[in-house]
Design a protein around this motif. Sequence first.
Motif, PDB file in Angstrom:
ATOM      1  N   THR A   7       5.238   7.925   7.640  1.00 54.81           N
ATOM      2  CA  THR A   7       4.889   8.920   8.378  1.00 54.81           C
ATOM      3  C   THR A   7       6.661   8.932   9.081  1.00 54.81           C
ATOM      4  N   GLU A   8       7.510   7.901   9.036  1.00 51.66           N
ATOM      5  CA  GLU A   8       8.319   8.117   9.897  1.00 51.66           C
ATOM      6  C   GLU A   8      10.003   8.284   9.049  1.00 51.66           C
ATOM      7  N   ARG A   9       9.719   8.069   7.665  1.00 48.61           N
ATOM      8  CA  ARG A   9      10.565   8.521   6.336  1.00 48.61           C
ATOM      9  C   ARG A   9       9.593   9.511   5.949  1.00 48.61           C
ATOM     10  N   GLY A  10       8.860  10.616   6.268  1.00 47.48           N
ATOM     11  CA  GLY A  10       8.776  12.233   5.912  1.00 47.48           C
ATOM     12  C   GLY A  10       7.916  12.041   4.751  1.00 47.48           C
ATOM     13  N   VAL A  11       7.353  10.940   4.572  1.00 48.26           N
ATOM     14  CA  VAL A  11       6.689  10.599   3.413  1.00 48.26           C
ATOM     15  C   VAL A  11       5.426  11.528   3.850  1.00 48.26           C
ATOM     16  N   PRO A  12       4.131  12.595   3.068  1.00 46.35           N
ATOM     17  CA  PRO A  12       2.809  12.204   3.805  1.00 46.35           C
ATOM     18  C   PRO A  12       1.806  11.236   3.465  1.00 46.35           C
ATOM     19  N   VAL A  13       0.897  11.882   4.642  1.00 46.23           N
ATOM     20  CA  VAL A  13       0.203  10.418   4.613  1.00 46.23           C
ATOM     21  C   VAL A  13      -1.437  10.738   5.127  1.00 46.23           C
ATOM     22  N   ARG A  14      -1.915  10.751   4.219  1.00 43.12           N
ATOM     23  CA  ARG A  14      -3.572  10.541   4.848  1.00 43.12           C
ATOM     24  C   ARG A  14      -4.191   9.804   4.548  1.00 43.12           C
ATOM     25  N   MET A  15      -4.474   9.178   5.709  1.00 39.54           N
ATOM     26  CA  MET A  15      -5.032   7.700   6.152  1.00 39.54           C
ATOM     27  C   MET A  15      -7.249   7.805   6.219  1.00 39.54           C
ATOM     28  N   PHE A  16      -7.919   6.766   5.763  1.00 36.67           N
ATOM     29  CA  PHE A  16      -9.558   6.730   6.058  1.00 36.67           C
ATOM     30  C   PHE A  16      -9.383   4.962   5.936  1.00 36.67           C
ATOM     31  N   GLY A  17     -10.167   5.017   7.395  1.00 33.86           N
ATOM     32  CA  GLY A  17     -10.976   3.925   7.218  1.00 33.86           C
ATOM     33  C   GLY A  17     -11.513   3.460   6.454  1.00 33.86           C
ATOM     34  N   ALA A  41      -7.245  -4.049   1.150  1.00 32.05           N
ATOM     35  CA  ALA A  41      -8.311  -5.300   0.967  1.00 32.05           C
ATOM     36  C   ALA A  41      -8.516  -6.174   1.609  1.00 32.05           C
ATOM     37  N   GLN A  42      -9.182  -6.365   2.926  1.00 30.50           N
ATOM     38  CA  GLN A  42      -8.857  -7.118   3.718  1.00 30.50           C
ATOM     39  C   GLN A  42     -10.290  -8.713   3.340  1.00 30.50           C
ATOM     40  N   SER A  43     -10.630  -8.506   2.400  1.00 28.60           N
ATOM     41  CA  SER A  43     -10.892  -9.306   1.994  1.00 28.60           C
ATOM     42  C   SER A  43     -11.486  -9.361   0.855  1.00 28.60           C
ATOM     43  N   ARG A  44     -11.926 -10.638  -0.592  1.00 36.78           N
ATOM     44  CA  ARG A  44     -11.790 -10.820  -1.540  1.00 36.78           C
ATOM     45  C   ARG A  44     -13.348 -10.019  -1.741  1.00 36.78           C
ATOM     46  N   THR A  45     -14.215 -10.002  -1.218  1.00 34.87           N
ATOM     47  CA  THR A  45     -15.239  -8.689  -1.073  1.00 34.87           C
ATOM     48  C   THR A  45     -15.523  -7.487  -1.159  1.00 34.87           C
ATOM     49  N   THR A  46     -14.237  -7.306   0.018  1.00 34.68           N
ATOM     50  CA  THR A  46     -14.090  -5.731   0.053  1.00 34.68           C
ATOM     51  C   THR A  46     -12.905  -5.001  -0.998  1.00 34.68           C
ATOM     52  N   ALA A  47     -11.961  -6.085  -2.108  1.00 32.49           N
ATOM     53  CA  ALA A  47     -11.558  -5.863  -3.194  1.00 32.49           C
ATOM     54  C   ALA A  47     -11.972  -5.645  -5.051  1.00 32.49           C
ATOM     55  N   SER A  48     -11.774  -3.708  -4.828  1.00 27.21           N
ATOM     56  CA  SER A  48     -13.082  -3.409  -5.875  1.00 27.21           C
ATOM     57  C   SER A  48     -11.689  -3.456  -7.424  1.00 27.21           C
ATOM     58  N   ARG A  49     -12.518  -4.258  -7.950  1.00 28.18           N
ATOM     59  CA  ARG A  49     -11.362  -3.668  -9.716  1.00 28.18           C
ATOM     60  C   ARG A  49     -11.976  -2.647 -10.275  1.00 28.18           C
ATOM     61  N   PRO A  50     -12.614  -2.346 -10.241  1.00 24.87           N
ATOM     62  CA  PRO A  50     -13.579  -0.997 -10.791  1.00 24.87           C
ATOM     63  C   PRO A  50     -13.135  -0.043 -10.039  1.00 24.87           C
ATOM     64  N   LEU A  51     -13.287  -0.044  -8.932  1.00 29.38           N
ATOM     65  CA  LEU A  51     -13.032   1.231  -7.811  1.00 29.38           C
ATOM     66  C   LEU A  51     -10.970   1.381  -8.691  1.00 29.38           C
ATOM     67  N   ALA A  52     -10.500   0.655  -8.684  1.00 23.70           N
ATOM     68  CA  ALA A  52      -8.608   0.312  -8.494  1.00 23.70           C
ATOM     69  C   ALA A  52      -8.835   1.183 -10.272  1.00 23.70           C
ATOM     70  N   GLN A  53      -9.391   0.468 -10.851  1.00 26.96           N
ATOM     71  CA  GLN A  53      -9.174   1.149 -12.562  1.00 26.96           C
ATOM     72  C   GLN A  53      -9.665   2.970 -12.579  1.00 26.96           C
ATOM     73  N   LEU A  72      -1.889   1.668  -5.890  1.00 30.38           N
ATOM     74  CA  LEU A  72      -0.901   0.003  -4.870  1.00 30.38           C
ATOM     75  C   LEU A  72      -2.960  -0.416  -4.534  1.00 30.38           C
ATOM     76  N   THR A  73      -2.719  -1.813  -4.364  1.00 32.76           N
ATOM     77  CA  THR A  73      -3.889  -2.413  -3.977  1.00 32.76           C
ATOM     78  C   THR A  73      -2.614  -3.331  -3.208  1.00 32.76           C
ATOM     79  N   LEU A  74      -3.652  -3.116  -1.621  1.00 29.88           N
ATOM     80  CA  LEU A  74      -2.556  -3.696  -0.521  1.00 29.88           C
ATOM     81  C   LEU A  74      -4.000  -4.742   0.148  1.00 29.88           C
ATOM     82  N   GLY A  75      -3.068  -5.892   0.878  1.00 30.80           N
ATOM     83  CA  GLY A  75      -3.821  -6.850   2.141  1.00 30.80           C
ATOM     84  C   GLY A  75      -4.816  -7.597   1.134  1.00 30.80           C
ATOM     85  N   PRO A  76      -5.355  -9.264   2.273  1.00 24.65           N
ATOM     86  CA  PRO A  76      -5.075  -9.741   1.718  1.00 24.65           C
ATOM     87  C   PRO A  76      -6.456 -10.458   0.819  1.00 24.65           C
TER      88      PRO A  76
END
Length: 105
Positions: A7-17, A41-53, A72-76
């Motif tokens: 946002t600081e760089r003027g890039v439009p963002v829509r963030m979901f919880g 993904a905060q944990s491995r259980t929430t990182a979904s390869r099928p969803l990302a693909q 982009l896949t982000l988070g631990p």
Amino acid sequence: MLSAALTERGVPVRMFGGALPVESLVAAVRRTGPAAVGLWAQSRTTASRPLAQHVAAMEWGVRGARRRPVVLTLGPGWAGQAVTGLARPSGLAEAVAALEASASP
């Protein structure tokens, strides 16, 4: 942090919880046609390869000029869970640079 930096760089963002159902995420991507999607993904259980693909394969636009989002896949949670063809930035600066570049015409 990522949303604020973009946002600081003027890039439009829509963030979901984090409680956003998968179906709602897919519908939002289909409806808005974003240049990029960051999947946190905060944990491995929430990182979904099928969803990302699935999100990376989504297309919109007229035939001959169809686009797909940069995903982009982000988070631990993605640590050790590389998704072929998708970027996994190592930190905030790299994620901001990748998303800022994808938003440029």
